[in-house]
Design a protein around this motif. Structure first.
Motif, PDB file in Angstrom:
ATOM      1  N   VAL A   1     -48.176  24.454  31.418  1.00  0.00           N
ATOM      2  CA  VAL A   1     -48.324  24.245  32.864  1.00  0.00           C
ATOM      3  C   VAL A   1     -49.048  25.424  33.509  1.00  0.00           C
ATOM      4  N   GLU A   2     -48.421  26.619  33.503  1.00  0.00           N
ATOM      5  CA  GLU A   2     -48.984  27.765  34.226  1.00  0.00           C
ATOM      6  C   GLU A   2     -48.155  29.000  33.916  1.00  0.00           C
ATOM      7  N   GLY A   3     -48.633  30.164  34.405  1.00  0.00           N
ATOM      8  CA  GLY A   3     -47.861  31.392  34.327  1.00  0.00           C
ATOM      9  C   GLY A   3     -46.917  31.514  35.507  1.00  0.00           C
ATOM     10  N   ILE A   4     -46.263  32.675  35.634  1.00  0.00           N
ATOM     11  CA  ILE A   4     -45.287  32.872  36.698  1.00  0.00           C
ATOM     12  C   ILE A   4     -45.946  32.809  38.074  1.00  0.00           C
ATOM     13  N   SER A   5     -47.099  33.425  38.211  1.00  0.00           N
ATOM     14  CA  SER A   5     -47.804  33.396  39.506  1.00  0.00           C
ATOM     15  C   SER A   5     -49.290  33.166  39.312  1.00  0.00           C
ATOM     16  N   SER A   6     -49.637  32.507  38.213  1.00  0.00           N
ATOM     17  CA  SER A   6     -51.049  32.357  37.856  1.00  0.00           C
ATOM     18  C   SER A   6     -51.303  31.021  37.182  1.00  0.00           C
TER      19      SER A   6
END
Length: 280
Positions: free
Chosen positions: A183-188
């Motif tokens: 899906v994605e990183g923590i804030s990226s």
């Protein structure tokens, strides 16, 4: 030096209390936010931030979403910048929450805002000198829904992922959805490179519709680079030639390691150079 915030058009000391316990952002996460980079006094890619913010406010039934135009937000940020004596580089956070009280059913549907800013030293987007070490986070999964592309105040999956990252001594982790796709990183947002082509999870996988993600894809259209938005299995991380993470405040962060695999940053450097010349 005293620092200030902008609370609904009023410049106030940042230490001044603003809310009661009835605040809906505090009680229910009934809020949205945007993190915007200021470079040489310009709010970068502000139009994209405004589009996402207004779309989010409409989805949350905020009645005054049309007020939050690029012109309005630019004016409000620069009023705050004058008070803080920050005229060049900064990280700006614009938070919008529903006014009034009520339980789950709001009393009113008007959004109000708080703007904060933090001075930065870098006069442009810069590639990180030390590469990022990542791994997977599988304790709480994130799936697609009408709100998954927005940056809302409901951030517990990211907070728990960040605690996990901290406990494991990692720099970031990648969230999965219920089907087991990236899906994605923590804030990226997440990008992989393989054989000179670029791959990123589609919005239908549950990731935030990141502003920098959108900018990178737009750069691809302008330059002829091949970008693909699709479902990506975790095994693709090991198979990639390069991995990088993107967000509006930091730009591009290259990943040096996933588990025992190590990577270089040739494309990350190239895209960062392009990013500093790109405008929309």
């Amino acid at each position: 030096m005293r620092h200030f915030i902008n609370y609904n058009g009023e410049i106030l000391p940042e230490e001044q209390p603003l809310f009661t316990a009835k605040n809906r952002a505090f009680r229910y996460g009934d809020s949205l936010f945007e993190s915007v980079r200021m470079i040489n006094g310009e709010l970068k890619f502000l139009e994209y931030h405004v589009e996402r913010l207004q779309e989010g406010m409409k989805r949350l039934y905020f009645s005054n979403h049309k007020v939050f135009t690029a012109e309005f937000l630019n004016d409000q940020v620069h009023q705050l910048a004058k008070s803080n004596k920050i005229f060049d580089q900064a990280r700006v956070r614009i938070s919008v929450f529903r006014e009034g009280g009520g339980l789950y059913t709001p009393e009113i549907n008007t959004g109000t805002f708080v703007i904060e800013m933090q001075k930065l030293e870098e006069p442009a987007y810069e590639i990180n000198k030390k590469g990022v070490i990542i791994d997977l986070y599988d304790d709480v999964r994130k799936n697609f829904n009408p709100l998954s592309g927005l940056k809302t105040g409901n951030s517990l999956p990211y907070i728990l992922a960040a605690v996990y990252k901290q406990q494991k001594g990692l720099d970031d982790v990648i969230l999965l959805n219920d089907e087991g796709y990236l899906v994605e990183g923590i804030s990226s947002n997440l990008f992989l490179v393989k054989n000179g082509e670029f791959y990123t999870p589609a919005l239908t996988e549950g990731c935030v519709a990141g502003v920098m993600r959108r900018v990178i894809l737009a750069m691809g259209l302008h330059t002829g680079l091949k970008f693909h938005e699709l479902k990506i299995r975790p095994e693709a991380l090991r198979d990639a030639d390069e991995i990088f993470l993107t967000n509006a405040a930091q730009g591009i962060r290259w990943v040096v390691g996933y588990q025992e695999k190590r990577f270089f940053n040739n494309y990350s450097k190239m895209l960062t150079d392009m990013l500093n010349r790109f405008s929309i």
